[in-house]
Write an enzyme that holds these catalytic residues in place. Structure first.
Site, PDB file in Angstrom:
ATOM      1  CG  ASP A 408      -1.898   1.074   1.293  1.00  0.00           C
ATOM      2  OD1 ASP A 408      -2.255   1.601   0.218  1.00  0.00           O
ATOM      3  OD2 ASP A 408      -2.329   1.435   2.399  1.00  0.00           O
ATOM      4  CD  GLU A 411      -0.329   5.407  -3.901  1.00  0.00           C
ATOM      5  OE1 GLU A 411       0.169   5.684  -2.799  1.00  0.00           O
ATOM      6  OE2 GLU A 411      -1.084   4.452  -4.091  1.00  0.00           O
ATOM      7  CG  ASP A 485      -8.064   4.601   0.725  1.00  0.00           C
ATOM      8  OD1 ASP A 485      -7.962   3.355   0.775  1.00  0.00           O
ATOM      9  OD2 ASP A 485      -7.242   5.376   1.238  1.00  0.00           O
TER      10      ASP A 485
HETATM   11  C1  GLC Z   1      -4.640   3.380   2.939  1.00  0.00           C
HETATM   12  C2  GLC Z   1      -5.132   2.167   2.176  1.00  0.00           C
HETATM   13  C3  GLC Z   1      -6.161   1.435   2.989  1.00  0.00           C
HETATM   14  C4  GLC Z   1      -5.566   1.047   4.328  1.00  0.00           C
HETATM   15  C5  GLC Z   1      -5.061   2.305   5.050  1.00  0.00           C
HETATM   16  C6  GLC Z   1      -4.332   1.962   6.332  1.00  0.00           C
HETATM   17  O1  GLC Z   1      -5.661   4.294   3.088  1.00  0.00           O
HETATM   18  O2  GLC Z   1      -5.621   2.516   0.930  1.00  0.00           O
HETATM   19  O3  GLC Z   1      -6.599   0.277   2.304  1.00  0.00           O
HETATM   20  O4  GLC Z   1      -6.516   0.407   5.114  1.00  0.00           O
HETATM   21  O5  GLC Z   1      -4.159   2.996   4.212  1.00  0.00           O
HETATM   22  O6  GLC Z   1      -3.254   1.141   6.102  1.00  0.00           O
END
Ligand code: GLC
Length: 816
Positions: A408, A411, A485
């Site tokens: 995650d 980017e 998200d």
């Molecule tokens: C980001 C991710 C989400 C995750 C959060 C905490 O917002 O996109 O899926 O739960 O981070 O790690």
């Protein structure tokens, strides 16, 4: 983004739609051939043309003596490409280039380039210009006919057809709602296909800096713009949409066959806070008999959000927890973000410092920025030596029996004004140093590459699973993609369809949204409808944010729980069929979840149809995606279609009005389809009491025939690379008097675990007078207890045949 009217203050108006004042290629002063490329030397910049493969022409601007033919990591090294020879002629006004059946004409006066090929719509690049001010800012205008439709461009908001939209390719952590004006999300796939009356070509602008695709501002053209680097464009021949996608896959690679468990249902939450909660969750699934393969661990499992650690209070004994989960048939997929906490007491951080693994400023200092753990450093994943370090770090997880990783924030997302890394940070990029601005969109993919390759090396022949938020063209080689998200909005449920369909048309077949929605609060009805739809997406995960209402399948009472259970169960029943289409995707690059336009590109009704979709090539899923709604219209394209639930048949090329109360998802199977299912399992590896595969044959009438070459293997390891796989050719031939079905293995390298192979023939209007090759007729209720035999279901008009699994195959002849 300002969230008051100040956002539209005159001083904030952007001038991006103004016309560009760049310089054209200019007078072509010189033409030469070099290394099987044609170089056109212009007065302002130069253009090189080469053939990459049959059907793929590469056009690249350059300055200086010769072009740099290096590619980004999007393009795979591949054997067997057959570049075509180039011939050319020139006049005072024009250079004409012939490559195979394709002819390029370049105007020496305007610099306009046209790419003509009888089988294709002509590409008219009416202008390609370089901005005078910003070095490397190229802008091209491609003419569009009024009836051109555009698909692809990866993960974008909006509808299916991208005509009339404008997008930016700049991997962005967008927590704001994914509304239609969001031009950039987490993935950047600068590839599109143009469809005109069934004929198609593709354009891939291979530039990992910021690029813009504007199909809105100019009535008759699309503007393609790069912000840094050269304009490196691949023209990809069709003439069908499918052929364009296949060729794009030849260039950028294909999804490796995932483990079957990764195709199962995943449950996630930000966060399951401790071992107790995770184990309770797992037991709940098993007790409630809701199938599930994977539980995700979000950031709270770590010690202060330090990657490659566990919080000792929350997860005191990960080994023990993993063992218990394994015994219940669960896989754990922990989140791993790229930011490494800046903390001299943290061994991983110091390893990166000592190894010189982090991105640095131009002056040579380690670049840091705030993310979950606070100030963090970012590994420079453009360097193979850094990826190797990261690969080895996966051992922390694999030693615990973990075989999937969730990447995650790659980017990379940074909690600052620009939301990402300073564009002036320097990446080593294997000796070809680049600023972050030039390669921003590669960061997430290079990270996933390290995760995938690391897991693969450590898993002893088992297939890894990597899930990523960010990516670039080629990401399919390493990871599945979830669409970030989203929110628990009905609008986001329906938007997931075109978003994932276009990801599929952009080479990324393994994708899906957070089911139920991540941010905001879901409702029981939304969860039920979203789960119904979501289980037919390639990637299936329910995930929700901290502080939102719980959205596990049982969170909204019995009725919703039962609906979720039923549809998640269907996902598992459909596994042989889904897995077959995943195999096809791994071979051809064609998506598992398909827009109707991919199968019916001549049908104007489907050019922008994206509130229904196909699984494989013959099942239409038409979800209800509004609250308090029990009716919807469904479009059935040419052919005959069978209601999955009732068996009712409909002629194609019509809209039907369908009743779908909460427990029902409208589904239609094409007459002539052969479709496979197995028993419901609680997880993909579970051995069911009744191990079988049933091939459902949707009969279509005398004089027709249909085939399916069904693929299977162990679903878990790379043994298929050593020939341990099967293909079974199922052939159905229908005449007035009889139907014959043969099944035979065309490859038999793997011993299936089932004991029986069943056939169901749907649409047989009366009891057959004989079924040769199937044993005796028995009453329907008794068939399950038999090893072979056949029965006729009068109420449904279905013939059911039960046969023993047998490597020699079967032959059935049904006399009508
Ligand atoms: C980001 C991710 C989400 C995750 C959060 C905490 O917002 O996109 O899926 O739960 O981070 O790690």
């Amino acid at each position: 983004m300002l969230d008051t009217s100040a956002a539209i203050h005159p001083e904030n108006a952007s001038h991006r739609t103004q016309s560009h004042t760049g310089v054209q290629l200019g007078n072509i002063t010189h033409i030469k051939e070099l290394d099987q490329a044609l170089l056109l030397v212009g007065s302002h910049f130069n253009l090189a043309i080469t053939s990459v493969d049959a059907g793929v022409v590469r056009l690249k601007t350059y300055r200086g003596q010769a072009p740099n033919w290096n590619t980004t990591p999007a393009i795979i090294a591949a054997e067997g490409r057959t570049p075509q020879s180039i011939t050319w002629t020139e006049t005072d006004v024009q250079v004409s280039v012939t490559i195979g059946k394709t002819r390029l004409e370049i105007s020496r006066i305007t610099g306009a380039i046209s790419i003509r090929n009888e089988a294709h719509p002509t590409v008219e690049m009416v202008s390609l210009q370089r901005n005078r001010e910003a070095i490397g800012d190229y802008t091209a205008f491609i003419s569009l006919a009024e009836d051109d439709h555009i698909y692809g461009l990866g993960e974008k908001t909006g509808f299916l057809d991208k005509r009339g939209e404008r997008y930016t390719m700049w991997n962005s952590d967008v927590y704001a709602p994914h509304v239609p004006e969001m031009e950039a999300l987490y993935q950047s796939i600068p590839f599109l296909t143009v469809l005109n009356q069934g004929r198609s070509y593709g354009l891939f602008l291979d530039n990992p800096g910021k690029t813009v695709f504007d199909m809105r501002t100019y009535a008759n053209s699309a503007m393609l713009q790069t912000w840094t680097g050269e304009f490196d464009l691949y023209w990809i021949e069709g003439p069908t949409l499918k052929e364009v996608i296949v060729r794009y896959g030849d260039l950028t690679g294909r999804m490796p066959l995932p483990p079957k468990w990764a195709l199962g249902y995943h449950q996630s939450r930000y966060s399951y806070m401790d071992e107790k909660e995770v184990l309770e969750l797992a037991h709940n699934f098993r007790e409630k008999e809701i199938p599930c393969d994977v539980i995700h661990l979000d950031i709270h499992y770590m010690n202060g959000y330090r990657v490659f650690t566990f919080d000792e209070n929350r997860f005191p004994n990960p080994e023990r927890m993993m063992e218990e989960l394994r015994s219940l048939g669960f896989h754990i997929v922990p989140i791993v973000d790229p930011g490494v906490k800046k903390d001299p007491m943290y061994a991983v951080y110091m390893e990166g410092v000592d190894g010189d693994f982090y991105c640095k400023t131009a002056e040579g200092d380690i670049y840091t920025g705030p993310v979950w753990p606070g100030e963090s450093a970012f590994p420079d994943f453009t360097e193979s030596r850094v990826r190797e370090w990261w690969q080895e770090k996966q051992r922390f997880y694999t030693d615990l029996g973990i075989d999937g990783i969730w990447n995650d924030m790659n980017e990379p997302a940074i909690f600052n004004e620009t939301k990402t890394m300073d564009v002036n940070v320097i990446h080593g990029n294997e000796g070809d140093r680049k600023t972050h601005g030039e390669v921003h969109n590669l960061y997430g993919m290079c990270m996933s590459q390290a995760s995938y390759e690391g897991l693969k090396a450590l898993l002893d022949g088992k297939r890894p699973f990597v899930l990523t938020r960010a990516g670039y063209s080629g990401i399919q080689r390493y990871a599945a993609v979830w669409t970030g998200d989203n929110r628990s909005f009905w609008e986001h449920m329906s938007m997931a369809m075109p978003m994932v369909l276009n990801l599929g048309m952009s080479g990324v077949p393994f994708a899906g949204p957070d089911i139920g929605g991540f941010a905001h609060h879901t409702s029981g009805e939304l969860l039920a409808r979203w789960t119904q739809m979501g289980v037919f997406f390639p990637y299936v995960r329910n995930h929700s944010a901290i502080d939102t209402l719980r959205q596990e399948p049982w969170s909204f009472g019995e009725e919703i729980e039962q609906i979720c259970q039923q549809y998640i169960g269907l996902r598992y029943q459909w596994m042989p069929y889904l897995y077959h289409w995943f195999y096809e995707a791994s071979k051809t690059g064609l998506p598992v979840m398909r827009p109707l336009v991919l199968e019916y590109p001549h049908d104007p009704q489907v050019y922008n149809l994206c509130d229904q979709f196909l699984v494989g090539d013959s099942v239409i899923i038409a979800p209800i995606y509004r609250p308090n709604t029990e009716w919807r219209s469904v479009y059935l394209p040419e052919g005959e279609w069978v209601d999955y639930w009732s068996g009712e048949r409909y002629a194609g090329k019509q809209h039907i009005h369908v009743h779908a109360p909460l427990a029902k998802l409208p589904m239609y199977v094409r007459a002539g389809a052969i479709w496979l299912e197995g028993p419901i399992r609680q997880h993909a590896e579970e051995i069911a009491a009744d191990e079988h595969v049933t091939a459902s044959v949707y009969v279509q009438g005398a004089g027709t025939s249909s085939t399916l070459e069904w693929y299977e293997d162990d679903g878990l390891t790379f043994a298929y690379e050593q020939g341990q796989w099967n293909k079974m050719l199922i052939q159905v031939t229908e005449s007035e008097r009889d139907i014959t079905i043969t099944s035979k293995y065309t490859n038999y390298g793997y011993e299936p675990k089932r004991t029986s192979l069943n056939f169901r023939l749907l649409g047989i209007s009366a009891v057959p007078t004989g079924v040769a090759g199937a044993g005796d007729q028995v009453p329907l209720e008794q068939l399950a207890a038999q090893t072979t035999g056949w029965a006729y279901d009068t109420a449904r008009g279905v013939l059911v045949v039960k046969l023993q699994e047998n490597s020699a195959g079967h032959e059935l002849s049904i006399t009508l």
